[in-house]
Design a protein around this motif. Structure first.
Motif, PDB file in Angstrom:
ATOM      1  N   LYS A  24       0.942  -1.218  -0.014  1.00 45.55           N
ATOM      2  CA  LYS A  24       0.034   0.116  -0.048  1.00 45.55           C
ATOM      3  C   LYS A  24       1.063   0.953  -0.102  1.00 45.55           C
ATOM      4  O   LYS A  24       2.105   1.301   0.607  1.00 45.55           O
ATOM      5  CB  LYS A  24      -0.979   0.107   1.127  1.00 45.55           C
ATOM      6  CG  LYS A  24      -0.383   0.050   2.476  1.00 45.55           C
ATOM      7  CD  LYS A  24      -1.604  -0.236   3.567  1.00 45.55           C
ATOM      8  CE  LYS A  24      -0.715  -0.174   5.044  1.00 45.55           C
ATOM      9  NZ  LYS A  24      -2.128  -0.260   5.912  1.00 45.55           N
ATOM     10  N   THR A  25       0.358   2.261  -0.752  1.00 43.18           N
ATOM     11  CA  THR A  25       1.364   3.481  -0.792  1.00 43.18           C
ATOM     12  C   THR A  25       0.471   4.702  -0.478  1.00 43.18           C
ATOM     13  O   THR A  25      -0.483   4.691  -0.941  1.00 43.18           O
ATOM     14  CB  THR A  25       2.032   3.518  -2.098  1.00 43.18           C
ATOM     15  OG1 THR A  25       2.982   4.349  -2.204  1.00 43.18           O
ATOM     16  CG2 THR A  25       1.166   3.502  -3.304  1.00 43.18           C
ATOM     17  N   LYS A  26       1.329   5.819  -0.306  1.00 49.00           N
ATOM     18  CA  LYS A  26       0.824   7.137  -0.488  1.00 49.00           C
ATOM     19  C   LYS A  26       2.064   7.897  -1.156  1.00 49.00           C
ATOM     20  O   LYS A  26       3.157   7.928  -0.751  1.00 49.00           O
ATOM     21  CB  LYS A  26       0.525   7.597   1.008  1.00 49.00           C
ATOM     22  CG  LYS A  26       0.257   9.229   1.058  1.00 49.00           C
ATOM     23  CD  LYS A  26       0.026   9.593   2.429  1.00 49.00           C
ATOM     24  CE  LYS A  26      -0.745  10.888   2.554  1.00 49.00           C
ATOM     25  NZ  LYS A  26      -0.324  11.932   1.724  1.00 49.00           N
ATOM     26  N   ASP A  27       1.467   8.598  -2.280  1.00 43.74           N
ATOM     27  CA  ASP A  27       2.378   9.344  -3.016  1.00 43.74           C
ATOM     28  C   ASP A  27       3.665   8.748  -3.802  1.00 43.74           C
ATOM     29  O   ASP A  27       4.794   9.126  -3.558  1.00 43.74           O
ATOM     30  CB  ASP A  27       2.960  10.361  -2.179  1.00 43.74           C
ATOM     31  CG  ASP A  27       2.045  11.578  -1.585  1.00 43.74           C
ATOM     32  OD1 ASP A  27       0.790  11.360  -2.418  1.00 43.74           O
ATOM     33  OD2 ASP A  27       2.068  12.123  -0.760  1.00 43.74           O
ATOM     34  N   LEU A  28       3.456   7.650  -4.211  1.00 45.27           N
ATOM     35  CA  LEU A  28       4.422   6.721  -5.014  1.00 45.27           C
ATOM     36  C   LEU A  28       4.433   7.567  -6.153  1.00 45.27           C
ATOM     37  O   LEU A  28       3.485   7.703  -6.831  1.00 45.27           O
ATOM     38  CB  LEU A  28       4.126   5.174  -5.137  1.00 45.27           C
ATOM     39  CG  LEU A  28       5.004   4.427  -6.364  1.00 45.27           C
ATOM     40  CD1 LEU A  28       6.330   4.083  -5.782  1.00 45.27           C
ATOM     41  CD2 LEU A  28       4.173   3.356  -6.648  1.00 45.27           C
ATOM     42  N   THR A  29       5.650   7.992  -6.767  1.00 42.65           N
ATOM     43  CA  THR A  29       5.672   8.734  -7.801  1.00 42.65           C
ATOM     44  C   THR A  29       6.406   7.882  -9.063  1.00 42.65           C
ATOM     45  O   THR A  29       7.589   7.181  -8.857  1.00 42.65           O
ATOM     46  CB  THR A  29       6.888  10.042  -7.459  1.00 42.65           C
ATOM     47  OG1 THR A  29       6.186  10.774  -6.472  1.00 42.65           O
ATOM     48  CG2 THR A  29       6.906  10.886  -8.819  1.00 42.65           C
ATOM     49  N   LEU A  30       5.789   8.038 -10.014  1.00 44.34           N
ATOM     50  CA  LEU A  30       6.273   7.512 -11.467  1.00 44.34           C
ATOM     51  C   LEU A  30       6.643   9.011 -12.381  1.00 44.34           C
ATOM     52  O   LEU A  30       5.795   9.539 -12.465  1.00 44.34           O
ATOM     53  CB  LEU A  30       5.353   6.479 -12.135  1.00 44.34           C
ATOM     54  CG  LEU A  30       5.042   5.140 -11.510  1.00 44.34           C
ATOM     55  CD1 LEU A  30       3.898   4.406 -12.316  1.00 44.34           C
ATOM     56  CD2 LEU A  30       6.365   4.507 -10.997  1.00 44.34           C
ATOM     57  N   GLN A  31       7.920   8.871 -13.151  1.00 46.80           N
ATOM     58  CA  GLN A  31       8.067   9.952 -13.943  1.00 46.80           C
ATOM     59  C   GLN A  31       8.612   9.478 -15.255  1.00 46.80           C
ATOM     60  O   GLN A  31       9.431   8.457 -15.279  1.00 46.80           O
ATOM     61  CB  GLN A  31       8.974  10.737 -13.099  1.00 46.80           C
ATOM     62  CG  GLN A  31       9.290  11.953 -14.010  1.00 46.80           C
ATOM     63  CD  GLN A  31      10.322  13.041 -12.970  1.00 46.80           C
ATOM     64  OE1 GLN A  31       9.842  13.315 -11.996  1.00 46.80           O
ATOM     65  NE2 GLN A  31      11.486  13.537 -13.545  1.00 46.80           N
ATOM     66  N   ASP A  32       8.205  10.089 -16.323  1.00 40.40           N
ATOM     67  CA  ASP A  32       8.806   9.996 -17.593  1.00 40.40           C
ATOM     68  C   ASP A  32       8.868  11.107 -18.316  1.00 40.40           C
ATOM     69  O   ASP A  32       8.361  12.062 -18.140  1.00 40.40           O
ATOM     70  CB  ASP A  32       7.965   8.940 -18.234  1.00 40.40           C
ATOM     71  CG  ASP A  32       8.682   8.437 -19.712  1.00 40.40           C
ATOM     72  OD1 ASP A  32       9.762   8.553 -19.744  1.00 40.40           O
ATOM     73  OD2 ASP A  32       7.906   7.791 -20.592  1.00 40.40           O
ATOM     74  N   GLN A  88      -6.249   2.801  -2.293  1.00 41.89           N
ATOM     75  CA  GLN A  88      -7.461   3.301  -1.748  1.00 41.89           C
ATOM     76  C   GLN A  88      -7.593   2.695  -0.453  1.00 41.89           C
ATOM     77  O   GLN A  88      -7.402   1.378  -0.250  1.00 41.89           O
ATOM     78  CB  GLN A  88      -8.461   2.919  -2.594  1.00 41.89           C
ATOM     79  CG  GLN A  88      -8.686   3.579  -3.939  1.00 41.89           C
ATOM     80  CD  GLN A  88      -9.366   2.957  -4.892  1.00 41.89           C
ATOM     81  OE1 GLN A  88     -10.283   2.067  -4.656  1.00 41.89           O
ATOM     82  NE2 GLN A  88      -9.581   3.571  -5.969  1.00 41.89           N
ATOM     83  N   GLY A  89      -8.000   3.289   0.784  1.00 42.58           N
ATOM     84  CA  GLY A  89      -7.905   2.988   2.081  1.00 42.58           C
ATOM     85  C   GLY A  89      -6.795   2.154   2.379  1.00 42.58           C
ATOM     86  O   GLY A  89      -5.462   2.489   2.268  1.00 42.58           O
ATOM     87  N   ASN A  90      -6.983   0.875   3.173  1.00 34.65           N
ATOM     88  CA  ASN A  90      -5.819   0.487   3.927  1.00 34.65           C
ATOM     89  C   ASN A  90      -5.402  -0.906   3.237  1.00 34.65           C
ATOM     90  O   ASN A  90      -4.859  -1.877   3.512  1.00 34.65           O
ATOM     91  CB  ASN A  90      -5.736   0.027   5.192  1.00 34.65           C
ATOM     92  CG  ASN A  90      -5.809   1.182   6.281  1.00 34.65           C
ATOM     93  OD1 ASN A  90      -4.784   2.049   5.833  1.00 34.65           O
ATOM     94  ND2 ASN A  90      -6.587   1.174   7.262  1.00 34.65           N
ATOM     95  N   ASN A  91      -6.052  -1.083   1.777  1.00 34.71           N
ATOM     96  CA  ASN A  91      -6.067  -2.491   0.959  1.00 34.71           C
ATOM     97  C   ASN A  91      -4.474  -2.475   0.404  1.00 34.71           C
ATOM     98  O   ASN A  91      -3.920  -1.390  -0.349  1.00 34.71           O
ATOM     99  CB  ASN A  91      -6.909  -2.191  -0.240  1.00 34.71           C
ATOM    100  CG  ASN A  91      -8.323  -2.282   0.411  1.00 34.71           C
ATOM    101  OD1 ASN A  91      -8.661  -2.746   1.127  1.00 34.71           O
ATOM    102  ND2 ASN A  91      -9.327  -1.309  -0.215  1.00 34.71           N
ATOM    103  N   TYR A  92      -4.093  -3.466   0.415  1.00 34.45           N
ATOM    104  CA  TYR A  92      -2.690  -3.813  -0.179  1.00 34.45           C
ATOM    105  C   TYR A  92      -2.931  -4.276  -1.668  1.00 34.45           C
ATOM    106  O   TYR A  92      -3.957  -4.915  -2.140  1.00 34.45           O
ATOM    107  CB  TYR A  92      -1.964  -5.103   0.601  1.00 34.45           C
ATOM    108  CG  TYR A  92      -1.310  -4.679   1.630  1.00 34.45           C
ATOM    109  CD1 TYR A  92      -0.039  -4.257   1.658  1.00 34.45           C
ATOM    110  CD2 TYR A  92      -1.930  -4.579   3.117  1.00 34.45           C
ATOM    111  CE1 TYR A  92       0.697  -3.922   2.919  1.00 34.45           C
ATOM    112  CE2 TYR A  92      -1.352  -4.223   4.046  1.00 34.45           C
ATOM    113  CZ  TYR A  92       0.136  -3.984   3.971  1.00 34.45           C
ATOM    114  OH  TYR A  92       0.679  -3.628   5.075  1.00 34.45           O
ATOM    115  N   GLN A  93      -1.993  -3.859  -2.608  1.00 32.71           N
ATOM    116  CA  GLN A  93      -2.343  -4.084  -4.005  1.00 32.71           C
ATOM    117  C   GLN A  93      -1.051  -4.842  -4.473  1.00 32.71           C
ATOM    118  O   GLN A  93      -0.032  -4.422  -4.206  1.00 32.71           O
ATOM    119  CB  GLN A  93      -2.484  -2.533  -4.842  1.00 32.71           C
ATOM    120  CG  GLN A  93      -3.799  -1.899  -4.377  1.00 32.71           C
ATOM    121  CD  GLN A  93      -5.066  -2.611  -4.799  1.00 32.71           C
ATOM    122  OE1 GLN A  93      -5.079  -3.441  -5.681  1.00 32.71           O
ATOM    123  NE2 GLN A  93      -6.267  -2.400  -4.050  1.00 32.71           N
TER     124      GLN A  93
END
Length: 159
Positions: free
Chosen positions: A17-25, A127-132
Motif C-alpha cells: 500500500k502506498t501514499k504518493d508513489l511517484t512515477l516519472q517519464d 485506496q484505504g488500507n488495501n494492499y495491491q
C-alpha cells in the motif's frame, strides 16, 4: 552415492500500500516548430490517461527547454481512476480512461509551445488500507490533445 536435487519456483508479485508513489517519464515535445494562428482566443490542452495500475493517480506536467529548465507546468487535483481489477484474481484486466482539461490563455500556450521536453509525473495512491499487487504488465499512458478557439473576421470558431 545417491543424490536428490530439488527446486522450488515461487511467484512473488510486489504487494504493497502506498501514499504518493511517484512515477516519472520524460519525452521530446514538438519536434517541429508550431505557429499559433492569429485571432487565437484560448485553448484547451487535454491530457488523456489510460491507467492499468490498481492505484488512483494525480498528474503533474512540466514543460522544459533542452537543458531541462522549467518553462511552465500544469497540475490538477482531478483523480486518474485506478484500473478495474478482476473480482476473482484481483488483477487489473481493464484500464480506465480519464481526461483532464487545462484552459490556457494565448500567452501561456505560446510559452508552452517553446518547450523541447515534457515531463509527466504521476503520483499514485492506494485506496484505504488495501494492499495491491503490482505486475510488470501494468502501465500508465498519457496522450495530449489540443483544442483552440480563434476568431476569423469577428466570428469565433472552435477546433
Amino acid at each position: 552415492s545417491n543424490e536428490l536435487i530439488t527446486g522450488i519456483e515461487i511467484e512473488i508479485p510486489l504487494s504493497f500500500k502506498t501514499k504518493d508513489l511517484t512515477l516519472q517519464d520524460t519525452t521530446n515535445f514538438l519536434e517541429e516548430e508550431f505557429s499559433i494562428p492569429s485571432g487565437l482566443n484560448e485553448s484547451i490542452l487535454s491530457i488523456i490517461a489510460h491507467n492499468e495500475y490498481p492505484l488512483d493517480a494525480n498528474v503533474k506536467i512540466y514543460f522544459t527547454n533542452e537543458n531541462f529548465e522549467m518553462i511552465d507546468s500544469l497540475t490538477s487535483s482531478e483523480i486518474i481512476q485506478a484500473g478495474i481489477p478482476n473480482s476473482v484474481t484481483n488483477k487489473v484486466e481493464q484500464a480506465t480512461t480519464s481526461q483532464i482539461d487545462f484552459t490556457l490563455s494565448k500567452m501561456r500556450l505560446e510559452n508552452i509551445l517553446t518547450a523541447k521536453k515534457i515531463i509527466f509525473k504521476a503520483v499514485l495512491n492506494t485506496q484505504g488500507n488495501n494492499y495491491q499487487k503490482i505486475y510488470d504488465t501494468y502501465s500508465l499512458n498519457f496522450s495530449i490533445i489540443g483544442n483552440v478557439e480563434y476568431a476569423i473576421k469577428g466570428q469565433s470558431l472552435k477546433q
